[in-house]
Design a protein around this motif. Structure first.
Motif, PDB file in Angstrom:
ATOM      1  N   ALA A 125       0.990  -1.183  -0.108  1.00 47.45           N
ATOM      2  CA  ALA A 125      -0.088  -0.102  -0.125  1.00 47.45           C
ATOM      3  C   ALA A 125       0.889   1.129   0.049  1.00 47.45           C
ATOM      4  CB  ALA A 125      -0.860  -0.004   1.197  1.00 47.45           C
ATOM      5  N   ILE A 126       1.824   1.302   0.632  1.00 46.14           N
ATOM      6  CA  ILE A 126       2.809   2.447   0.805  1.00 46.14           C
ATOM      7  C   ILE A 126       3.484   2.564  -0.708  1.00 46.14           C
ATOM      8  CG2 ILE A 126       5.275   3.348   1.445  1.00 46.14           C
ATOM      9  CD1 ILE A 126       4.856   1.423   3.924  1.00 46.14           C
ATOM     10  N   HIS A 127       3.923   1.399  -1.283  1.00 46.69           N
ATOM     11  CA  HIS A 127       4.383   1.735  -2.761  1.00 46.69           C
ATOM     12  C   HIS A 127       3.476   2.502  -3.722  1.00 46.69           C
ATOM     13  CE1 HIS A 127       5.517   0.506  -6.576  1.00 46.69           C
ATOM     14  NE2 HIS A 127       6.602   0.699  -6.458  1.00 46.69           N
ATOM     15  N   ASN A 128       2.156   1.708  -3.582  1.00 47.74           N
ATOM     16  CA  ASN A 128       1.167   2.081  -4.354  1.00 47.74           C
ATOM     17  C   ASN A 128       0.736   3.750  -4.114  1.00 47.74           C
ATOM     18  OD1 ASN A 128       0.673  -0.264  -5.702  1.00 47.74           O
ATOM     19  ND2 ASN A 128      -1.141  -0.921  -4.106  1.00 47.74           N
ATOM     20  N   PHE A 129       0.959   4.079  -2.811  1.00 47.47           N
ATOM     21  CA  PHE A 129       0.523   5.565  -2.421  1.00 47.47           C
ATOM     22  C   PHE A 129       1.476   6.421  -3.315  1.00 47.47           C
ATOM     23  CE2 PHE A 129       1.765   9.181  -0.200  1.00 47.47           C
ATOM     24  CZ  PHE A 129       0.736   9.955   0.000  1.00 47.47           C
ATOM     25  N   MET A 130       2.800   5.936  -3.038  1.00 45.69           N
ATOM     26  CA  MET A 130       3.962   6.789  -3.575  1.00 45.69           C
ATOM     27  C   MET A 130       3.899   6.728  -5.061  1.00 45.69           C
ATOM     28  SD  MET A 130       7.024   5.353  -1.026  1.00 45.69           S
ATOM     29  CE  MET A 130       8.196   6.146  -1.915  1.00 45.69           C
ATOM     30  N   GLN A 131       3.414   5.706  -5.467  1.00 51.86           N
ATOM     31  CA  GLN A 131       3.609   5.741  -7.140  1.00 51.86           C
ATOM     32  C   GLN A 131       2.359   6.524  -7.719  1.00 51.86           C
ATOM     33  OE1 GLN A 131       5.461   3.123  -8.972  1.00 51.86           O
ATOM     34  NE2 GLN A 131       5.010   4.702 -10.548  1.00 51.86           N
ATOM     35  N   ASN A 132       1.184   6.635  -7.130  1.00 52.45           N
ATOM     36  CA  ASN A 132       0.211   7.476  -7.414  1.00 52.45           C
ATOM     37  C   ASN A 132       0.482   9.059  -7.244  1.00 52.45           C
ATOM     38  OD1 ASN A 132      -1.484   5.383  -8.296  1.00 52.45           O
ATOM     39  ND2 ASN A 132      -2.388   5.034  -6.407  1.00 52.45           N
ATOM     40  N   ALA A 133       1.114   9.201  -5.959  1.00 53.96           N
ATOM     41  CA  ALA A 133       1.518  10.700  -5.670  1.00 53.96           C
ATOM     42  C   ALA A 133       2.658  11.020  -6.638  1.00 53.96           C
ATOM     43  CB  ALA A 133       1.881  10.718  -4.071  1.00 53.96           C
ATOM     44  N   GLY A 134       3.436  10.302  -7.103  1.00 55.30           N
ATOM     45  CA  GLY A 134       4.513  10.582  -7.991  1.00 55.30           C
ATOM     46  C   GLY A 134       4.022  10.901  -9.352  1.00 55.30           C
ATOM     47  N   ARG A 135       2.992  10.420  -9.741  1.00 59.99           N
ATOM     48  CA  ARG A 135       2.393  10.736 -10.825  1.00 59.99           C
ATOM     49  C   ARG A 135       1.258  11.897 -11.068  1.00 59.99           C
ATOM     50  NH1 ARG A 135       0.923   4.299 -12.317  1.00 59.99           N
ATOM     51  NH2 ARG A 135       2.834   3.528 -13.030  1.00 59.99           N
ATOM     52  N   ASP A 136       1.178  12.357  -9.869  1.00 63.12           N
ATOM     53  CA  ASP A 136       0.072  13.661  -9.684  1.00 63.12           C
ATOM     54  C   ASP A 136       0.842  14.562  -9.307  1.00 63.12           C
ATOM     55  OD1 ASP A 136      -1.945  15.296  -9.512  1.00 63.12           O
ATOM     56  OD2 ASP A 136      -3.196  14.060  -8.176  1.00 63.12           O
ATOM     57  N   GLY A 137       1.404  15.504 -10.144  1.00 64.93           N
ATOM     58  CA  GLY A 137       2.306  16.547  -9.813  1.00 64.93           C
ATOM     59  C   GLY A 137       1.413  18.032  -9.414  1.00 64.93           C
ATOM     60  N   ASP A 138       0.070  17.843  -9.271  1.00 65.46           N
ATOM     61  CA  ASP A 138      -0.607  18.976  -8.851  1.00 65.46           C
ATOM     62  C   ASP A 138      -0.308  19.896  -7.810  1.00 65.46           C
ATOM     63  OD1 ASP A 138      -1.868  18.485 -11.182  1.00 65.46           O
ATOM     64  OD2 ASP A 138      -3.847  17.907 -10.260  1.00 65.46           O
TER      65      ASP A 138
ATOM     66  N   LEU B 244      11.242  13.606   2.182  1.00 64.59           N
ATOM     67  CA  LEU B 244      11.643  13.718   0.786  1.00 64.59           C
ATOM     68  C   LEU B 244      10.427  14.472   0.200  1.00 64.59           C
ATOM     69  CD1 LEU B 244      13.535  12.972  -1.556  1.00 64.59           C
ATOM     70  CD2 LEU B 244      12.425  11.272  -2.062  1.00 64.59           C
ATOM     71  N   ALA B 245      10.781  15.667  -0.395  1.00 61.13           N
ATOM     72  CA  ALA B 245       9.731  16.425  -1.164  1.00 61.13           C
ATOM     73  C   ALA B 245       9.694  16.377  -2.539  1.00 61.13           C
ATOM     74  CB  ALA B 245       9.890  18.006  -0.592  1.00 61.13           C
ATOM     75  N   LEU B 246       8.532  16.101  -3.183  1.00 57.83           N
ATOM     76  CA  LEU B 246       8.563  16.138  -4.610  1.00 57.83           C
ATOM     77  C   LEU B 246       7.580  17.538  -4.906  1.00 57.83           C
ATOM     78  CD1 LEU B 246       8.852  13.166  -3.864  1.00 57.83           C
ATOM     79  CD2 LEU B 246       7.314  12.608  -5.831  1.00 57.83           C
ATOM     80  N   PRO B 247       8.485  18.325  -5.357  1.00 54.96           N
ATOM     81  CA  PRO B 247       7.730  19.906  -5.702  1.00 54.96           C
ATOM     82  C   PRO B 247       6.570  19.724  -6.721  1.00 54.96           C
ATOM     83  CG  PRO B 247      10.171  19.823  -5.998  1.00 54.96           C
ATOM     84  CD  PRO B 247       9.954  18.147  -6.045  1.00 54.96           C
ATOM     85  N   GLU B 248       5.992  20.803  -6.636  1.00 55.58           N
ATOM     86  CA  GLU B 248       4.629  20.791  -7.399  1.00 55.58           C
ATOM     87  C   GLU B 248       4.989  20.712  -8.958  1.00 55.58           C
ATOM     88  OE1 GLU B 248       1.107  24.234  -8.327  1.00 55.58           O
ATOM     89  OE2 GLU B 248       2.247  24.240  -6.381  1.00 55.58           O
ATOM     90  N   GLY B 249       4.457  20.283  -9.718  1.00 56.89           N
ATOM     91  CA  GLY B 249       4.490  19.936 -11.177  1.00 56.89           C
ATOM     92  C   GLY B 249       5.614  18.913 -11.537  1.00 56.89           C
ATOM     93  N   LEU B 250       6.399  18.344 -10.599  1.00 58.33           N
ATOM     94  CA  LEU B 250       7.405  17.099 -10.660  1.00 58.33           C
ATOM     95  C   LEU B 250       6.372  16.116 -10.781  1.00 58.33           C
ATOM     96  CD1 LEU B 250      10.087  16.193 -11.141  1.00 58.33           C
ATOM     97  CD2 LEU B 250      10.183  15.901  -8.628  1.00 58.33           C
ATOM     98  N   VAL B 251       6.413  15.520 -11.984  1.00 53.82           N
ATOM     99  CA  VAL B 251       5.914  14.362 -12.161  1.00 53.82           C
ATOM    100  C   VAL B 251       6.879  12.804 -12.353  1.00 53.82           C
ATOM    101  CG1 VAL B 251       4.250  12.695 -13.781  1.00 53.82           C
ATOM    102  CG2 VAL B 251       3.839  15.047 -13.242  1.00 53.82           C
ATOM    103  N   ILE B 252       6.711  11.713 -11.487  1.00 56.28           N
ATOM    104  CA  ILE B 252       7.585  10.525 -11.444  1.00 56.28           C
ATOM    105  C   ILE B 252       6.679   9.423 -12.162  1.00 56.28           C
ATOM    106  CG2 ILE B 252       9.165   9.235 -10.377  1.00 56.28           C
ATOM    107  CD1 ILE B 252       9.618  11.606  -8.517  1.00 56.28           C
ATOM    108  N   ASP B 253       7.225   8.904 -13.025  1.00 57.52           N
ATOM    109  CA  ASP B 253       6.660   7.678 -13.778  1.00 57.52           C
ATOM    110  C   ASP B 253       6.774   6.360 -12.810  1.00 57.52           C
ATOM    111  OD1 ASP B 253       5.522   6.165 -15.967  1.00 57.52           O
ATOM    112  OD2 ASP B 253       7.463   5.123 -15.812  1.00 57.52           O
ATOM    113  N   ASP B 254       8.104   6.127 -12.291  1.00 57.03           N
ATOM    114  CA  ASP B 254       8.163   5.111 -11.657  1.00 57.03           C
ATOM    115  C   ASP B 254       9.084   5.460 -10.354  1.00 57.03           C
ATOM    116  OD1 ASP B 254       9.062   2.600 -10.245  1.00 57.03           O
ATOM    117  OD2 ASP B 254      10.054   1.812 -12.115  1.00 57.03           O
TER     118      ASP B 254
END
Length: 601
Positions: free
Chosen positions: A429-442, A560-570
């Protein structure tokens, strides 16, 4: 070339206007631009584009088309350009499996029947099937306002052609066209793709357009992809096909056209993912029904239903294996039970082909998640199933009952993944959350990795039972401070925890984490003896077995911060950053370290 260079451009254009078709035959060329599957990088088809008009004084294809219309030569020009495109397309090695996209000028709709009949003759000579050709309706004019438009669409569908809305979002009546006609492809205009990785509003628009299109059984093409970041966002938001300079520029040279761009499949991924839980569960529920091909006879459809009396519908595919919808038995009953009904269907005057009975059905890719499938079902009114594709080809169907099984099994798997001590979700579940959050850079996202320092000597000295109390205490404090629906709490295992936060800035997050740590460090002291608390340390053994003194237990947190606008596929590509920030947190005086992922790029 020397002659055209010596003539003043205005004079050349005036001369050319009187005989556009004659001169166009000498200078106009067809350039092909690849349209590529986002998931695999395989070439799906080519858009034919006009080139060379500048040699006779016209700056752009639009200019020469406008002049041809003004002088009554538009039909002749289109017929010439289209026939050449077909001849060129027929020479390609992948012509039998690819699709040729042709732009249709709305001003030719009144003459559309003549254009289509001529085109079919050229196709027969070139050996190109109608299902290999897609007409794009231009956005420059309102197609649906032309009286002959409805009949032309019906004629094209009956002939087996595919239809696309071009430059969706910037022209006339596209939503009306999408809602009232069976459209195969929706081409999203470059305006909505440009810098989409840095524009939250565009991402919201694209996400919803893709969802609407898929519910209607329409595939989405993003035009004008010029950067890797734009491509990655489009892929992650479910866009089916892409074209643009980032993939390949238009070319008039056949030998420059590639059959695939395999590097796109791995773009943005350091390690290719194995199948997700959702895909595994969906694959188990897929039913591979026999298909009806668009050019099959009506008799063969009757026979298929006769051999399968318990089956109420079958999927319909074109010659390239792409789904077009379903045929439901009830649509044919009036002909089955009506006297001479079957003979009527075969009557050439009555003209009822398979395309007359096809109903659009939602189309989803195998890599879609179960929640997306359920959302699509919730928005459907009458469809019996979802058609599932692998790439762009038919893979099977998923019924409502099968989808319920997928959702139930997924929930069971998630429950099994919960930690029995804390009741918090585990690693999957942690991986799924991170994966989905990485793909949504809003919005900005923060991944917090919590780890107890000096837990082993504490656990050794006081026993596993007390160690479990410390773990349960931290889980309870996490729930106290992170209780909003958009917060995610996970238990990696042992004394390792995960907190996912979306939308907060770093100051807001640090304030809450400071309170969490202060409470934990104060409460955990109660688990130590008075002597150990007074000494501020505990005697124990390190991992090599040597006796040593250890400070009292605390929790360190790497953020670890993923800035707004950054989209990570994997999300696995950030594993090095995660390990580094966790190590820095343990070395930090107060046990907290922060890193914005953009700082490492």
């Amino acid at each position: 070339m020397a002659l055209t260079a010596a003539i003043e451009p205005g004079a050349l254009r005036r001369y050319a206007s009187d005989q556009i078709v004659t001169l166009a035959k000498l200078v106009i060329e067809n350039a092909f631009q690849p349209i590529v599957e986002t998931g695999t990088g395989a070439v799906f088809g080519y858009e034919s584009l006009m080139r060379g008009q500048e040699r006779i004084g016209f700056d752009s294809p639009i200019e020469i088309l406008d002049e041809a219309e003004r002088t009554g030569q538009l039909l002749g020009l289109e017929q010439m350009v289209t026939s050449r495109a077909l001849a060129k397309f027929a020479t390609l090695a992948n012509a039998r499996t690819a699709t040729l996209f042709l732009n249709l000028d709305v001003r030719l709709i009144p003459q559309g029947e003549m254009l289509v009949d001529g085109l079919l003759q050229h196709m027969k000579k070139a050996g190109v099937a109608p299902s290999s050709v897609c007409f794009e309706f231009s956005e420059r004019f309102d197609n649906t306002s032309v009286p002959e438009f409805c009949d032309l669409v019906a004629k094209m569908r009956d002939a087996g052609f595919k239809l696309a809305i071009d430059d969706f979002g910037v022209g006339h009546g596209e939503m009306k066209l999408l809602s009232d006609y069976p459209v195969d492809y929706l081409k999203i205009d470059r305006h909505f793709v440009a810098n989409i990785d840095r524009n939250a509003r565009k991402r919201h628009i694209l996400r919803n357009l893709v969802h609407i299109a898929h519910v209607l059984g329409t595939r989405v093409i993003a035009e004008g992809i010029e950067t890797e970041a734009e491509f990655l966002v489009c892929r992650e938001f479910g866009v089916d096909l892409v074209q643009g300079w980032f993939i390949a520029r238009p070319t008039t040279l056949i030998n420059e056209l590639k059959p695939s761009f395999p590097h796109l499949q791995d773009l943005g991924k350091m390690v290719r993912n194995s199948q997700s839980l959702d895909e595994i569960l969906i694959r188990k529920q897929i039913e591979v029904l026999p298909t009806i091909r668009e050019n099959d006879s009506i008799d063969s459809v009757f026979e298929l239903f006769r051999r399968n009396p318990r089956r109420a519908y079958f999927p319909v595919v074109n010659a390239n294996g792409e789904p077009r919808g379903i045929i439901h038995e009830y649509r044919l009953k009036e002909y089955i039970y009506q006297p001479f009904g079957r003979d009527l269907l075969k009557n050439k005057v009555y003209e009822r082909s398979i395309s007359h009975f096809v109903e659009m059905a939602p189309i989803v890719g195998l890599d879609s998640d179960a929640d997306t499938l359920m959302t699509i079902f919730a928005n459907m009114e009458s469809s019996n199933c979802l058609i599932v594709t692998e790439g762009t080809h038919y893979a099977g169907i998923v019924s409502a009952a099968s989808l319920i099984k997928v959702i139930n099994e997924k929930q069971l798997k998630i429950a099994q993944d919960q930690n029995p001590l804390t009741g918090l979700p585990g690693n999957r579940a942690i991986h799924n959350f991170m994966q989905n959050a990485g793909r949504d850079g809003d919005e900005i996202r923060h991944f917090c990795y919590c780890d107890f320092d000096n837990f082993k000597p504490f656990n050794d000295a006081y026993g596993f039972h007390i160690g479990d109390h410390a773990i349960s205490l931290f889980a309870a404090l996490m729930r106290r401070y992170f209780f909003a629906e958009r917060h995610f709490l996970g238990h990696v295992g042992g004394d390792d925890f995960f907190i996912g936060v979306t939308g907060w800035n770093v100051d807001e997050l640090r304030e809450v984490l400071d309170r969490l740590l202060a409470d934990f460090h104060a409460d955990v002291l109660e688990f130590y003896s008075a002597e150990d608390r007074a000494a501020g340390r505990i005697r124990g053994h390190d991992r090599s077995g040597a006796e040593a003194l250890f400070p009292l237990m605390r929790c360190s947190i790497g953020i670890l911060a993923l800035p707004e606008g950054l989209v990570i596929d994997d999300i696995s590509r950030v594993s090095t950053s995660i390990a580094g920030i966790k190590a820095k947190a343990k070395e930090d005086k107060i046990g907290v370290a922060y890193l914005s992922l953009g700082e490492t790029n």
